[in-house]
Each structure stands twice: as structure tokens, then as C-alpha cells.
Scaffold this active site. Structure first.
Site, mmCIF file in Angstrom:
data_model
loop_
_atom_site.group_PDB
_atom_site.id
_atom_site.type_symbol
_atom_site.label_atom_id
_atom_site.label_comp_id
_atom_site.label_asym_id
_atom_site.label_seq_id
_atom_site.Cartn_x
_atom_site.Cartn_y
_atom_site.Cartn_z
ATOM 1 N N LYS A 14 0.789 -1.364 0.248
ATOM 2 C CA LYS A 14 -0.175 -0.025 -0.146
ATOM 3 C C LYS A 14 0.865 1.265 -0.166
ATOM 4 O O LYS A 14 2.056 1.032 0.056
ATOM 5 C CB LYS A 14 -0.959 0.248 1.155
ATOM 6 C CG LYS A 14 -1.851 -1.125 1.147
ATOM 7 C CD LYS A 14 -2.818 -1.161 2.334
ATOM 8 C CE LYS A 14 -3.849 -2.203 2.327
ATOM 9 N NZ LYS A 14 -4.849 -2.315 3.549
ATOM 10 N N TYR A 54 -12.244 -2.590 -3.240
ATOM 11 C CA TYR A 54 -12.780 -2.675 -1.969
ATOM 12 C C TYR A 54 -14.378 -2.704 -2.013
ATOM 13 O O TYR A 54 -15.098 -2.129 -0.810
ATOM 14 C CB TYR A 54 -12.214 -1.713 -1.205
ATOM 15 C CG TYR A 54 -10.871 -1.893 -0.574
ATOM 16 C CD1 TYR A 54 -10.584 -3.126 0.201
ATOM 17 C CD2 TYR A 54 -9.728 -1.010 -0.856
ATOM 18 C CE1 TYR A 54 -9.189 -3.269 0.505
ATOM 19 C CE2 TYR A 54 -8.524 -1.228 -0.399
ATOM 20 C CZ TYR A 54 -8.222 -2.243 0.152
ATOM 21 O OH TYR A 54 -7.095 -2.427 0.710
ATOM 22 N N ASN A 117 -1.864 0.030 7.353
ATOM 23 C CA ASN A 117 -1.227 -1.473 7.674
ATOM 24 C C ASN A 117 -0.479 -1.885 6.409
ATOM 25 O O ASN A 117 -0.212 -3.276 6.372
ATOM 26 C CB ASN A 117 -2.167 -2.470 8.170
ATOM 27 C CG ASN A 117 -3.317 -2.638 7.059
ATOM 28 O OD1 ASN A 117 -3.357 -1.835 5.980
ATOM 29 N ND2 ASN A 117 -4.350 -3.291 7.265
ATOM 30 N N HIS A 120 -1.871 -5.323 1.496
ATOM 31 C CA HIS A 120 -3.176 -6.271 1.277
ATOM 32 C C HIS A 120 -2.892 -7.635 0.941
ATOM 33 O O HIS A 120 -1.515 -7.874 0.082
ATOM 34 C CB HIS A 120 -3.857 -5.440 0.210
ATOM 35 C CG HIS A 120 -5.003 -6.401 -0.178
ATOM 36 N ND1 HIS A 120 -6.204 -6.591 0.328
ATOM 37 C CD2 HIS A 120 -4.915 -7.218 -1.397
ATOM 38 C CE1 HIS A 120 -6.957 -7.413 -0.506
ATOM 39 N NE2 HIS A 120 -6.186 -7.639 -1.317
ATOM 40 N N GLU A 131 -9.081 -10.731 -7.850
ATOM 41 C CA GLU A 131 -8.383 -9.581 -7.702
ATOM 42 C C GLU A 131 -7.201 -9.655 -8.774
ATOM 43 O O GLU A 131 -6.719 -8.507 -9.298
ATOM 44 C CB GLU A 131 -7.827 -9.425 -6.214
ATOM 45 C CG GLU A 131 -8.921 -9.136 -5.405
ATOM 46 C CD GLU A 131 -8.671 -9.227 -3.878
ATOM 47 O OE1 GLU A 131 -7.398 -9.637 -3.536
ATOM 48 O OE2 GLU A 131 -9.265 -9.143 -3.004
HETATM 49 P P1 RTP Z 1 -6.624 -5.934 2.968
HETATM 50 O O1 RTP Z 1 -7.853 -6.350 2.268
HETATM 51 O O2 RTP Z 1 -6.124 -4.826 3.159
HETATM 52 O O3 RTP Z 1 -5.605 -7.250 3.142
HETATM 53 O O4 RTP Z 1 -7.214 -6.074 4.741
HETATM 54 P P2 RTP Z 1 -8.101 -7.180 5.291
HETATM 55 O O5 RTP Z 1 -8.806 -8.080 4.422
HETATM 56 O O6 RTP Z 1 -7.308 -7.859 6.357
HETATM 57 O O7 RTP Z 1 -9.273 -6.179 5.922
HETATM 58 P P3 RTP Z 1 -10.585 -5.682 5.528
HETATM 59 O O8 RTP Z 1 -11.504 -5.782 6.442
HETATM 60 O O9 RTP Z 1 -10.849 -6.112 4.182
HETATM 61 O O10 RTP Z 1 -10.258 -4.247 5.407
HETATM 62 C C1 RTP Z 1 -9.447 -3.681 4.261
HETATM 63 C C2 RTP Z 1 -8.570 -2.535 4.660
HETATM 64 O O11 RTP Z 1 -9.159 -1.580 5.293
HETATM 65 C C3 RTP Z 1 -8.659 -0.865 6.507
HETATM 66 N N1 RTP Z 1 -9.582 -0.869 7.596
HETATM 67 N N2 RTP Z 1 -9.570 0.079 8.205
HETATM 68 N N3 RTP Z 1 -10.385 1.896 10.514
HETATM 69 C C4 RTP Z 1 -10.841 0.650 10.591
HETATM 70 O O12 RTP Z 1 -11.299 -0.047 11.351
HETATM 71 C C5 RTP Z 1 -10.230 -0.120 9.427
HETATM 72 N N4 RTP Z 1 -10.770 -1.558 9.283
HETATM 73 C C6 RTP Z 1 -9.934 -1.886 8.118
HETATM 74 C C7 RTP Z 1 -7.306 -1.726 6.392
HETATM 75 O O13 RTP Z 1 -6.325 -0.897 5.734
HETATM 76 C C8 RTP Z 1 -7.631 -2.919 5.898
HETATM 77 O O14 RTP Z 1 -6.554 -3.729 5.290
#
Ligand code: RTP
Length: 153
Positions: A14, A54, A117, A120, A131
């Protein structure tokens, strides 16, 4: 049945990971583990591409901030291939919130905030296919058979 070694995951460094100079570190971990890099490009994704990527998070309160964060600079989009690469890739990345990520994982070693973070990883084999197709179209490679040629003349 398809060969499990052909499984693909979409892994992205990212904008914060790129700006912090962590691209090499993240690539190194996947290469060292034995996965094959079959697609890689640095790019500034459009808002449309990010919103499509997303789409499942569209109703979340953090969605606008997520799109702004992801638009903050270039990303490095990658396709990685190998046995169980989706599940193993997720465990190498660590939990979504870095404060919950175990030491030894990419997030557990290298970052702090959930909204910064650094990387991804696809969350299912189906997402991996979707994707990789979304970010690369049909332009990934299949290097799985040519490793020996790169060592022996
Ligand atoms: P990623 O898609 O980035 O690998 O992350 P992930 O599946 O582990 O998590 P996801 O729930 O799909 O969330 C995507 C990205 O959104 C941001 N996020 N911010 N502020 C918050 O509470 C929050 N929750 C998620 C993070 O950058 C997350 O990786």
C-alpha cells in the site's frame, strides 16, 4: 482438477509501505518462503479501481478514509503463485489490525495502525483470482517451470 501449485494471491504494498521503503522487505519474505512472483507493477490506482477492489467494504464507516489512504501515493501490485499461497500469504501478512498481529508477521513487525497497515492480501482463493484479474487482466506470467533454466546453462 487444477494444480494446487498454480494458486494465485493478489498481494499489494500500500502507499505507506511504498513510501516507507518496505517493498523489498515484503517481496523478500514471499520469495524466501518459496512463492513465485508472476506479476508486479508500480502504479497509482484510480478511485474507480480502488472502489471496485474494496466493493465489499462500501458500507463500512471507514470506507471513505480507506479510499483516501489508498489514493495517497503509488502502490506495488503483485500476483504471487504457489501451493496454498492465499492462506499462507494472509498468515505472513498478519492480522488486519497490526496491534493484533503476531511478531514475525509483516504487519506485526513493521506497522502499528489499522489504517496504515502497509499491505493487502487476498482473503480467499476466489478473491485471489478476482483480484489478480482486476489488477492485471490476463498479463501475469507462469514461471513455475523455468526455475532450473535460471540456475543451469
Ligand atoms: P486487506 O484487504 O487490506 O488485506 O485487509 P483485510 O482483508 O485484512 O481487512 P478488510 O476488513 O478487508 O479491510 C481492508 C482494509 O481497510 C482498512 N481498515 N480500516 N479503520 C478501521 O477500522 C479499518 N478496518 C479496516 C485496513 O487498511 C484494511 O487492511
Amino acid at each position: 482438477m487444477s494444480d494446487p501449485k498454480n494458486e494465485v494471491s493478489f498481494i499489494m504494498v500500500k502507499p505507506d509501505g511504498v513510501q516507507r521503503g518496505l517493498v523489498g522487505e515484503i517481496i523478500k519474505r514471499f520469495e524466501n518462503r518459496g512463492f513465485k512472483l508472476v506479476g508486479c507493477k508500480m502504479m497509482s490506482p484510480s478511485k474507480d479501481l480502488l472502489e471496485t477492489h474494496y466493493v465489499d467494504l462500501k458500507s463500512k464507516p471507514f470506507f471513505p478514509g480507506l479510499i483516501k489512504y489508498m489514493s495517497g501515493g503509488p502502490v506495488v501490485a503483485m500476483a504471487w503463485q504457489g501451493k496454498n499461497v492465499v492462506k499462507t500469504g494472509r498468515s505472513m501478512l498478519g492480522a488486519t489490525n497490526p496491534l493484533d498481529s503476531n511478531p514475525g508477521t509483516i504487519r506485526g513487525d513493521l506497522c502499528i495502525d489499522v489504517g496504515r497497515n502497509i499491505c493487502h492480501g487476498s482473503d480467499s482463493v476466489e478473491s485471489g483470482k478476482r483480484e489478480v484479474k482486476l489488477w492485471f487482466g490476463d498479463s501475469t506470467e507462469d514461471y513455475s517451470l523455468c526455475t532450473e533454466n535460471m540456475i543451469y546453462e
